[in-house]
Write a protein that holds these residues in place. Sequence first.
Motif, short mmCIF file in Angstrom:
data_model
loop_
_atom_site.label_atom_id
_atom_site.label_comp_id
_atom_site.label_asym_id
_atom_site.label_seq_id
_atom_site.Cartn_x
_atom_site.Cartn_y
_atom_site.Cartn_z
N LEU A 7 0.88 -1.17 -0.06
CA LEU A 7 0.01 0.08 -0.15
C LEU A 7 0.92 1.28 -0.07
CD1 LEU A 7 -2.63 -0.75 2.86
CD2 LEU A 7 -2.91 -0.53 0.17
N SER A 8 0.32 2.29 -0.76
CA SER A 8 1.02 3.62 -0.46
C SER A 8 1.12 4.06 1.02
CB SER A 8 0.31 4.67 -1.23
OG SER A 8 0.09 4.42 -2.55
N PRO A 9 2.07 4.74 1.49
CA PRO A 9 2.13 5.20 2.85
C PRO A 9 0.94 5.98 3.24
CG PRO A 9 4.29 5.68 1.64
CD PRO A 9 3.26 5.13 0.42
N ASN A 10 0.35 6.77 2.40
CA ASN A 10 -0.80 7.39 3.02
C ASN A 10 -2.07 6.75 3.21
OD1 ASN A 10 0.76 9.81 2.33
ND2 ASN A 10 -0.82 10.60 0.98
N ILE A 11 -2.22 5.39 2.43
CA ILE A 11 -3.17 4.77 2.55
C ILE A 11 -2.92 3.81 3.92
CG2 ILE A 11 -4.24 2.63 1.71
CD1 ILE A 11 -3.95 3.86 -1.15
N LYS A 12 -1.76 3.50 4.09
CA LYS A 12 -1.47 2.55 5.27
C LYS A 12 -1.76 3.41 6.60
CE LYS A 12 1.54 -0.85 4.93
NZ LYS A 12 2.72 -1.95 4.80
N CYS A 13 -1.22 4.86 6.70
CA CYS A 13 -1.41 5.69 7.67
C CYS A 13 -2.93 5.88 8.15
CB CYS A 13 -0.83 6.90 7.28
SG CYS A 13 0.91 7.14 7.90
N ALA A 14 -3.68 6.12 6.89
CA ALA A 14 -5.16 6.32 7.07
C ALA A 14 -5.93 5.24 7.53
CB ALA A 14 -5.88 6.57 5.63
N LEU A 15 -5.41 3.98 7.21
CA LEU A 15 -6.11 2.80 7.84
C LEU A 15 -5.71 2.51 9.36
CD1 LEU A 15 -5.63 0.00 4.85
CD2 LEU A 15 -7.83 0.96 6.05
N GLU A 16 -4.37 3.03 9.72
CA GLU A 16 -3.93 2.67 10.98
C GLU A 16 -4.51 4.20 11.95
OE1 GLU A 16 0.28 2.91 10.09
OE2 GLU A 16 0.39 0.68 9.65
N LYS A 17 -4.46 5.10 11.23
CA LYS A 17 -4.88 6.27 11.85
C LYS A 17 -6.58 6.02 12.64
CE LYS A 17 -6.03 11.27 11.53
NZ LYS A 17 -6.08 12.40 10.50
N ASN A 18 -7.26 5.34 11.44
CA ASN A 18 -8.74 5.18 11.74
C ASN A 18 -9.18 3.79 12.32
OD1 ASN A 18 -9.98 7.98 10.97
ND2 ASN A 18 -8.75 7.42 9.21
N LYS A 19 -8.01 3.11 12.75
CA LYS A 19 -8.47 1.58 13.03
C LYS A 19 -9.40 1.47 14.24
CE LYS A 19 -5.89 -2.39 15.56
NZ LYS A 19 -4.79 -2.81 16.02
N GLU A 73 -5.44 -0.13 -5.18
CA GLU A 73 -6.60 -0.32 -6.07
C GLU A 73 -7.59 -1.27 -5.09
OE1 GLU A 73 -8.21 -3.03 -9.71
OE2 GLU A 73 -6.26 -2.82 -9.52
N ASP A 74 -7.19 -2.05 -4.17
CA ASP A 74 -8.24 -2.81 -3.39
C ASP A 74 -8.63 -2.03 -2.20
OD1 ASP A 74 -7.65 -5.46 -4.28
OD2 ASP A 74 -5.69 -5.36 -3.53
N PHE A 75 -7.73 -0.91 -1.59
CA PHE A 75 -8.34 0.04 -0.58
C PHE A 75 -9.41 0.76 -1.20
CE2 PHE A 75 -8.26 4.44 0.76
CZ PHE A 75 -8.36 4.23 2.02
N TYR A 76 -9.22 1.24 -2.41
CA TYR A 76 -10.40 2.15 -3.16
C TYR A 76 -11.48 1.28 -3.38
CZ TYR A 76 -6.82 5.91 -3.45
OH TYR A 76 -5.76 6.75 -2.76
N LYS A 77 -11.44 0.18 -3.81
CA LYS A 77 -12.60 -0.66 -3.91
C LYS A 77 -13.36 -1.07 -2.92
CE LYS A 77 -10.92 -3.80 -7.73
NZ LYS A 77 -10.65 -5.05 -8.27
N ALA A 99 -10.15 10.78 2.65
CA ALA A 99 -9.80 12.09 2.94
C ALA A 99 -8.30 11.92 3.46
CB ALA A 99 -10.65 12.61 3.98
N ASP A 100 -8.27 11.02 4.56
CA ASP A 100 -6.84 10.77 5.25
C ASP A 100 -5.99 10.24 4.14
OD1 ASP A 100 -7.67 12.06 7.54
OD2 ASP A 100 -8.25 10.01 8.42
N ALA A 101 -6.17 9.37 3.23
CA ALA A 101 -5.35 8.68 2.26
C ALA A 101 -4.83 9.91 1.35
CB ALA A 101 -6.35 7.53 1.51
N ASN A 102 -5.98 10.68 1.06
CA ASN A 102 -5.24 11.90 0.04
C ASN A 102 -4.51 13.12 0.67
OD1 ASN A 102 -6.55 10.44 -2.25
ND2 ASN A 102 -8.45 11.10 -1.73
N THR A 106 -0.87 13.35 6.37
CA THR A 106 -1.18 12.01 7.28
C THR A 106 0.07 11.47 7.76
OG1 THR A 106 -3.34 11.85 6.20
CG2 THR A 106 -2.86 10.07 7.26
N ILE A 107 1.22 11.41 6.98
CA ILE A 107 2.29 10.63 7.12
C ILE A 107 3.11 11.28 8.14
CG2 ILE A 107 4.27 9.73 6.11
CD1 ILE A 107 3.06 9.53 3.57
N ASN A 108 3.62 10.72 9.00
CA ASN A 108 4.32 11.29 10.15
C ASN A 108 3.53 12.30 11.26
OD1 ASN A 108 6.62 9.82 9.43
ND2 ASN A 108 7.32 11.77 8.38
#
Length: 108
Positions: A7-19, A73-77, A99-102, A106-108
């Motif tokens: 995953l892109s770092p932004n997407i990974k951060c978005a998932l972790e931030k909103n866990k 792509e899986d994240f967006y689906k 929003a967080d992924a974009n 969000t990173i750091n």
Amino acid sequence: MESRIDLSPNIKCALEKNKELFLRVLPISEILNSLRFKGILSVKQVNAIKLLNVTKDKSSYLLNILLNQREDEDFYKFCGLLEENNVNVVKKLAAKLLADANDSTTIN
């Protein structure tokens, strides 16, 4: 040379931030079949999730798959499935994740 799915770092951060929100509001049982049909989960993964008794454990299992075994792509689906849900809080989860992924801050 091995190609790595990641995953892109932004997407990974978005998932972790909103866990916590993810684990609390995700309607995992409702969307399992759709996750399989969209190619986000395999039949084996869906069956493994169904064997878990606690909803939070099921959602956590999915979160780990998204974080460690899927690509952007899986994240967006996945977010698209959440946006189609009839429950407003689930739609808000999708909006927050996107929003967080974009958001490059969000990173750091």
